[in-house]
Design an enzyme around this catalytic site. Structure first.
Site, mmCIF file in Angstrom:
data_model
loop_
_atom_site.group_PDB
_atom_site.id
_atom_site.type_symbol
_atom_site.label_atom_id
_atom_site.label_comp_id
_atom_site.label_asym_id
_atom_site.label_seq_id
_atom_site.Cartn_x
_atom_site.Cartn_y
_atom_site.Cartn_z
ATOM 1 N N CYS A 187 0.789 -1.229 0.000
ATOM 2 C CA CYS A 187 0.000 0.000 0.000
ATOM 3 C C CYS A 187 0.814 1.269 0.000
ATOM 4 C CB CYS A 187 -0.928 0.015 1.214
ATOM 5 S SG CYS A 187 -0.027 0.186 2.783
ATOM 6 N N GLU A 247 1.502 39.094 12.681
ATOM 7 C CA GLU A 247 0.786 38.845 13.930
ATOM 8 C C GLU A 247 -0.420 37.931 13.717
ATOM 9 O OE1 GLU A 247 2.131 39.798 16.760
ATOM 10 O OE2 GLU A 247 3.726 40.706 15.542
#
Length: 283
Positions: free
Chosen positions: A126, A271
């Site tokens: 997989c 910010e």
């Protein structure tokens, strides 16, 4: 406090190029580029993985990689980490062989009899299967506890902002990622640059292994660029509760951060930031 930084002379190469500006005639120029070379990681002489990396601090990279993959739990599991091959052979600098202590068994795929990676659950069937990878990690590493007090948002944005000042290779080439580990007060613990973000994280984690300073509770992993599944996986394995990145996370990175109880913040600029999981750690 010791700060680990990348060896810049190994990470930069000057090449000849042609610089074109507007409609002016092309000019000959020298340009600095980030070095990218393969590193083959072996255990007892057998190949485990090959990663494309920027040379420098290969020992830290390999130890951090093996720790994140669940191959080792500490440096006590390792007898030696050495470049192998003939002295002077270019391939020697790009191959590292790891010797584990007696009794430590490398991860063997029972179907193929070959070495296999654990942390990202790579199998011939997989490859990296998202949900199975997360289940495998959570089974091996318990979700991280909340840390009180948390981290101030100003410290987090400041740590990401100051990362740019700790990227000498990027400053010369514009082609290298960087990862810092900082504490909740914003103090820098370690910084590494690499052509691959995941390699830079491995170097940071490997340096903390060598310092016997894991798990990284009360620490923040600061990442240039985006946060992928592999970045969060490595932070989770190292016990680092906060990952802050300049750009976006992937969906699988968010899924793993949620299961691991990691605070994952993206677009941390100036910010502002977007917090995708466990926002309560940020005050």
């Amino acid at each position: 406090m010791t700060v680990h930084r990348q060896m810049m002379n190994l990470g930069i190469r000057s090449i000849e190029a042609r610089r074109i500006v507007g409609r002016a005639p092309p000019e000959s120029a020298h340009d600095d580029v980030a070095v990218e070379e393969p590193l083959e990681i072996r255990i007892a002489g057998e190949r485990l993985a090959v990663t494309m990396r920027t040379p420098g601090h290969d020992r830290e990279l390999v130890l951090g990689f093996l720790f994140a993959e669940g191959v080792i739990g500490s440096t006590k599991d390792v007898l030696g980490v050495v470049h192998c091959g003939r002295v002077g052979d270019e391939a020697r600098e790009n191959t590292i062989d790891v010797t584990l202590v007696p009794g430590m068994k490398p991860p063997i795929d029972p179907e193929t009899g070959l070495l296999t990676r654990r942390g990202t659950l790579m199998t011939s069937a997989c490859g990296v299967c998202g949900r199975r990878s997360i289940d495998d990690l959570v089974a091996r590493v318990a979700p991280l506890a909340h840390t009180n007090p948390g981290i101030a948002r100003s410290v987090l944005t400041g740590a990401v902002r100051s990362l740019r000042d700790r990227q000498p290779i990027f400053g010369r080439t514009g082609g290298c990622h960087a990862v810092s580990l900082v504490d909740f007060d914003g103090r820098e613990i370690a910084t590494y640059e690499d052509i691959g973000r995941h390699n830079a994280v491995d170097k940071v984690v490997g340096s903390r292994l060598l310092a016997d300073a894991l798990p990284g509770a009360g620490m923040v992993l600061v990442v240039s660029g985006r946060s992928s599944f592999e970045i969060v996986q490595k932070a989770f394995s190292a016990g680092v509760p906060i990952v802050a990145a300049v750009s976006a996370p992937s969906s699988l990175a968010i899924d793993l951060a949620k299961r691991a109880n990691i605070t994952l913040a993206g677009f941390v600029r100036d910010e502002t930031m977007t917090v995708y999981t466990s926002p309560e750690r940020i005050t």
